[in-house]
Design a protein around this motif. Sequence first.
Motif, PDB file in Angstrom:
ATOM      1  N   CYS A  56      -0.824  12.786   7.529  1.00 31.50           N
ATOM      2  CA  CYS A  56      -0.893  12.282   8.910  1.00 31.50           C
ATOM      3  C   CYS A  56      -1.568  10.912   8.968  1.00 31.50           C
ATOM      4  N   LEU A  57      -2.603  10.733   8.150  1.00 27.95           N
ATOM      5  CA  LEU A  57      -3.389   9.507   8.224  1.00 27.95           C
ATOM      6  C   LEU A  57      -2.640   8.292   7.675  1.00 27.95           C
ATOM      7  N   TYR A  58      -1.976   8.458   6.547  1.00 32.48           N
ATOM      8  CA  TYR A  58      -1.302   7.319   5.919  1.00 32.48           C
ATOM      9  C   TYR A  58      -0.254   6.674   6.830  1.00 32.48           C
ATOM     10  N   PRO A  59       0.695   7.436   7.414  1.00 30.00           N
ATOM     11  CA  PRO A  59       1.671   6.779   8.301  1.00 30.00           C
ATOM     12  C   PRO A  59       1.035   6.207   9.567  1.00 30.00           C
ATOM     13  N   ALA A  60      -0.042   6.818  10.036  1.00 29.45           N
ATOM     14  CA  ALA A  60      -0.728   6.278  11.210  1.00 29.45           C
ATOM     15  C   ALA A  60      -1.365   4.928  10.892  1.00 29.45           C
ATOM     16  N   LEU A  64      -7.913   5.639   0.654  1.00 23.72           N
ATOM     17  CA  LEU A  64      -7.008   4.528   0.956  1.00 23.72           C
ATOM     18  C   LEU A  64      -7.686   3.184   0.694  1.00 23.72           C
ATOM     19  N   LYS A  65      -8.979   3.105   0.999  1.00 20.71           N
ATOM     20  CA  LYS A  65      -9.705   1.854   0.746  1.00 20.71           C
ATOM     21  C   LYS A  65      -9.784   1.559  -0.752  1.00 20.71           C
ATOM     22  N   LYS A  66      -9.914   2.613  -1.568  1.00 26.26           N
ATOM     23  CA  LYS A  66      -9.934   2.416  -3.022  1.00 26.26           C
ATOM     24  C   LYS A  66      -8.595   1.914  -3.545  1.00 26.26           C
ATOM     25  N   HIS A  67      -7.528   2.165  -2.769  1.00 31.32           N
ATOM     26  CA  HIS A  67      -6.195   1.676  -3.141  1.00 31.32           C
ATOM     27  C   HIS A  67      -5.894   0.313  -2.519  1.00 31.32           C
ATOM     28  N   GLY A  68      -6.931  -0.336  -1.957  1.00 27.08           N
ATOM     29  CA  GLY A  68      -6.780  -1.704  -1.487  1.00 27.08           C
ATOM     30  C   GLY A  68      -6.799  -1.904   0.006  1.00 27.08           C
ATOM     31  N   LEU A  69      -6.869  -0.828   0.787  1.00 28.20           N
ATOM     32  CA  LEU A  69      -6.856  -0.976   2.250  1.00 28.20           C
ATOM     33  C   LEU A  69      -8.158  -1.591   2.740  1.00 28.20           C
ATOM     34  N   LEU A 101       0.846  -1.199   0.000  1.00 26.35           N
ATOM     35  CA  LEU A 101       0.000   0.000   0.000  1.00 26.35           C
ATOM     36  C   LEU A 101       0.880   1.248   0.000  1.00 26.35           C
ATOM     37  N   GLU A 102       0.836   1.997  -1.078  1.00 24.24           N
ATOM     38  CA  GLU A 102       1.662   3.193  -1.212  1.00 24.24           C
ATOM     39  C   GLU A 102       0.839   4.444  -0.923  1.00 24.24           C
ATOM     40  N   PHE A 103       1.556   5.526  -0.714  1.00 25.44           N
ATOM     41  CA  PHE A 103       0.895   6.826  -0.559  1.00 25.44           C
ATOM     42  C   PHE A 103       0.059   7.074  -1.811  1.00 25.44           C
ATOM     43  N   PRO A 104      -1.209   7.455  -1.655  1.00 25.63           N
ATOM     44  CA  PRO A 104      -2.133   7.431  -2.806  1.00 25.63           C
ATOM     45  C   PRO A 104      -1.965   8.547  -3.821  1.00 25.63           C
ATOM     46  N   PHE A 105      -1.065   9.513  -3.563  1.00 31.83           N
ATOM     47  CA  PHE A 105      -0.855  10.610  -4.505  1.00 31.83           C
ATOM     48  C   PHE A 105       0.642  10.785  -4.758  1.00 31.83           C
ATOM     49  N   PRO A 106       0.997  11.449  -5.854  1.00 29.82           N
ATOM     50  CA  PRO A 106       2.409  11.838  -6.019  1.00 29.82           C
ATOM     51  C   PRO A 106       2.783  12.791  -4.879  1.00 29.82           C
ATOM     52  N   TYR A 107       3.944  12.572  -4.282  1.00 30.48           N
ATOM     53  CA  TYR A 107       4.356  13.418  -3.168  1.00 30.48           C
ATOM     54  C   TYR A 107       4.588  14.853  -3.628  1.00 30.48           C
ATOM     55  N   ARG A 108       4.016  15.799  -2.888  1.00 32.55           N
ATOM     56  CA  ARG A 108       4.322  17.205  -3.123  1.00 32.55           C
ATOM     57  C   ARG A 108       5.640  17.542  -2.419  1.00 32.55           C
ATOM     58  N   GLU A 109       6.171  18.712  -2.715  1.00 33.13           N
ATOM     59  CA  GLU A 109       7.438  19.111  -2.119  1.00 33.13           C
ATOM     60  C   GLU A 109       7.318  19.131  -0.588  1.00 33.13           C
ATOM     61  N   GLY A 110       8.197  18.400   0.081  1.00 33.78           N
ATOM     62  CA  GLY A 110       8.208  18.366   1.541  1.00 33.78           C
ATOM     63  C   GLY A 110       7.232  17.391   2.162  1.00 33.78           C
ATOM     64  N   GLN A 111       6.313  16.814   1.355  1.00 34.61           N
ATOM     65  CA  GLN A 111       5.277  15.953   1.910  1.00 34.61           C
ATOM     66  C   GLN A 111       5.842  14.623   2.384  1.00 34.61           C
ATOM     67  N   ARG A 112       6.825  14.091   1.675  1.00 33.95           N
ATOM     68  CA  ARG A 112       7.436  12.825   2.082  1.00 33.95           C
ATOM     69  C   ARG A 112       8.094  12.978   3.465  1.00 33.95           C
ATOM     70  N   ASP A 113       8.759  14.112   3.691  1.00 31.56           N
ATOM     71  CA  ASP A 113       9.383  14.360   4.998  1.00 31.56           C
ATOM     72  C   ASP A 113       8.320  14.441   6.091  1.00 31.56           C
ATOM     73  N   LEU A 114       7.186  15.018   5.753  1.00 28.93           N
ATOM     74  CA  LEU A 114       6.085  15.131   6.710  1.00 28.93           C
ATOM     75  C   LEU A 114       5.565  13.748   7.089  1.00 28.93           C
ATOM     76  N   VAL A 115       5.374  12.878   6.084  1.00 28.01           N
ATOM     77  CA  VAL A 115       4.910  11.507   6.324  1.00 28.01           C
ATOM     78  C   VAL A 115       5.907  10.756   7.208  1.00 28.01           C
ATOM     79  N   HIS A 116       7.182  10.873   6.897  1.00 24.46           N
ATOM     80  CA  HIS A 116       8.208  10.200   7.691  1.00 24.46           C
ATOM     81  C   HIS A 116       8.253  10.749   9.113  1.00 24.46           C
ATOM     82  N   GLY A 117       8.057  12.059   9.254  1.00 25.27           N
ATOM     83  CA  GLY A 117       8.063  12.667  10.581  1.00 25.27           C
ATOM     84  C   GLY A 117       6.939  12.141  11.458  1.00 25.27           C
ATOM     85  N   VAL A 118       5.754  11.984  10.870  1.00 22.62           N
ATOM     86  CA  VAL A 118       4.620  11.433  11.620  1.00 22.62           C
ATOM     87  C   VAL A 118       4.903   9.989  12.031  1.00 22.62           C
TER      88      VAL A 118
END
Length: 782
Positions: free
Chosen positions: A228-232, A264-269, A187-204
């Motif tokens: 916030c939701l995806y890493p949680a 996320l459920k549409k992506h298989g969750l 299960l991957e992040f459902p959108f292309p990462y915006r600038e700085g968004q990957r760091d935000l996901v990792h931080g959470v």
Amino acid sequence: MEKEEVKISVRDIVEFILRSGDIDNRRGGWADKESLAKGTRIHKKIQRQMGAAYQAEVPLSYRFCYEDLDILVEGRADGIEEKEDHVMVDEIKGVHRDLRYVEEPVLVHLAQAKCYAAIYTEQNQQEQMEVQITYCNMETEEIRRFSYLFDAQELKIWFQKLADTYYVWAHRYQEWKKERNASMTGLEFPFPYREGQRDLVHGVYRTILREKQLFIQAPTGVGKTMSCLYPAVRSVGEGISEKIFYLTAKTITRTVAWEAFEILKKHGLRWKSLLLTAKEKLCVCENMECNPAACARAKGHFERVNDAVFELLEKEEIYDREMLLSYAEKYQVCPYEMSLDLANWVDGVICDYNYVFDPQVYLRRFFAEGIKGDYVFLIDEAHNLVERGREMYSAVLYKEDILKIKKLVKPYRKKLEKALERCNRQMLEWKRECETYRILPAVGNFSLALLSVMGEMENYLEELEDGNLRKELLDFYFEMRSFLYTCDLIDENYVIYTQHDEDGRFRVKLFCVNPAQNLQNCMDKGRSTIFFSATLLPVLYYRQLLSGRSDDYAIYAQTPFAKEQKCLILGRDVSSRYTRRGPEEYGKIAEYIHAVAVSHTGNYMIFFPSYRMMEDIFERYQELYGTDEAEVLLQSSSMQEDEREAFLERFESDSAGTLLGFCVMGGIFAEGIDLIGERLVGAVIVGTGLPQVSYEREILKQFYDGKQENGFDYAYRFPGMNKVLQSAGRVIRTREDRGVILLLDERFCSPDYKGLFPREWEEYVVCDRKGVGKILKEFWER
């Protein structure tokens, strides 16, 4: 392969499996108040009186081994006493209720004691056990005991049956977890990462992994909800955490969270989500009376509700209001109570702040004393939690209400009348000493007098039939209970004060100035907390008011929008100060609004600090410019939901003319609405948003001045600037949007305010009324 272990407390297993009967708010809702400090004291006093052979607070546990999992039932027996020919287990319950009305032990109280007896007999080879239920009135300290003798084999069979019944639920839940976790493989992040968004996901994710707390300042467009939701969600799948509580202050943000889970459920969750809805919005009765006389579903509710919940879990994965109402109708149960039971078995709960933090309504099955879990709290629009926290941990009582109840009960209950008179005399004494408002060092004996009223009122309520009198007494009873609970919380973060209200009523208030420690006590029930908002500035202010920890993390996410998308203008020759308000100043402000309206055809929102000022400037605008060049809509203070929707529907992207929506800062249109593209091309913010001067705001100011902080900042400037930022945030919602933000108050040009601007406001233009038109024209012609 190592078997799963399911832990459950003695209390939880008996209350879940053995509850029966009706929902009834008329009787016994106040019977068990062990949360009060007095209940704990009574417990200890009884235990000390029992003699040397009596062991207090004995930890006991028993493991039931099944093929695929173990169930560990554990708890703490209040007392175990070795007698000459057998052993006795004691379950103590402190109550306010008159013990004359306790004719037999409550079923679940007896069952708790039987669980401890069954464990003890199995581990100590006893042939029989005495089970004793001890009820103690916390006001009179009168005691009543019920005693039963059980054979060891009888206890063993009974306990095994209890565990077998629970196993059916535990087994199904473990099977579901396997399905859920398997769905997260790949299960991957459902959108292309915006600038700085990957760091935000990792931080959470790191914050959850390290059991810390994180504050995220995330400008609009960052995608903070999914970040916030995806890493949680991933942390749940990896066994790091067990449940997500997504907490919001408004319905609109609950919808955003719900939609994120759906993506996320549409992506298989595979994921079970529950949207907790307020009781009044789920109740199917005309009047919300939770008893079998008023509601057919209340009768026998507990006989049917487990079947309803089990089928929901078997057949569905998303539980919104419509789903809950459908199953509640099928099984004829209360939809609200059913939703609370369902919360035990879902993966994510989307709900209002109060279900976690409010001591009157929080989910006791998760957050009661002694309960802790690997929960992740995602707190959306976290800036709202400051004032909500203050409200939840404050309490107030009015002298007039005490006097009213006293008069109502006078013909029927002399003892209760006298207890109320003692409270009234204390309030009268405070009233004589108070001119406008007065800070008290403590409530003194007032709380003891209220405890006496509480005990007498509960005795009376046991006898009183339904009717207006009973309803009046119950309403006052719950206000009094809230006040007494808050008395136990009072510490250096509270100010106690009395006040004459504008309507002539006199009150005493326990005011929670800094809710941080009370909030932290709740968050400590979980594993990790993520606070996020587009307006969490200055972050130190929010850390001091929302967190009791010193090692919190903080992230400032970068805006994904280009600076060319917006034009930020500071108007330096107007002000909303009280001393400047009047036709002349309002005319200057109207001139700015008109310049915006004629610079570019489109929809604009104009935000004011109050309804009065909004209406006055609207009249001045009409006098000067009429409505030929722009249509004007006004927000009203009493808008119903359909009126709000109609207001927003007018902001259409294909409008041929210019529309000005006159709104109030901090109101329903200043936060949580998305008007994308041409639906909104500009916002004018009139004034600095400072809260109205009041006794309570002055108390806040004095409190923080006394802490060597800038009291004006904490009481006025920071809350006001948050409203400004929220209002301005309605403009520029996507990468395609363009718009203007006009801040109308000379104070915005001072360092005190510019120092509170977010990073994305680094570029701005300062102008006066004569130059604003040129600046706007140049922006729109780019």
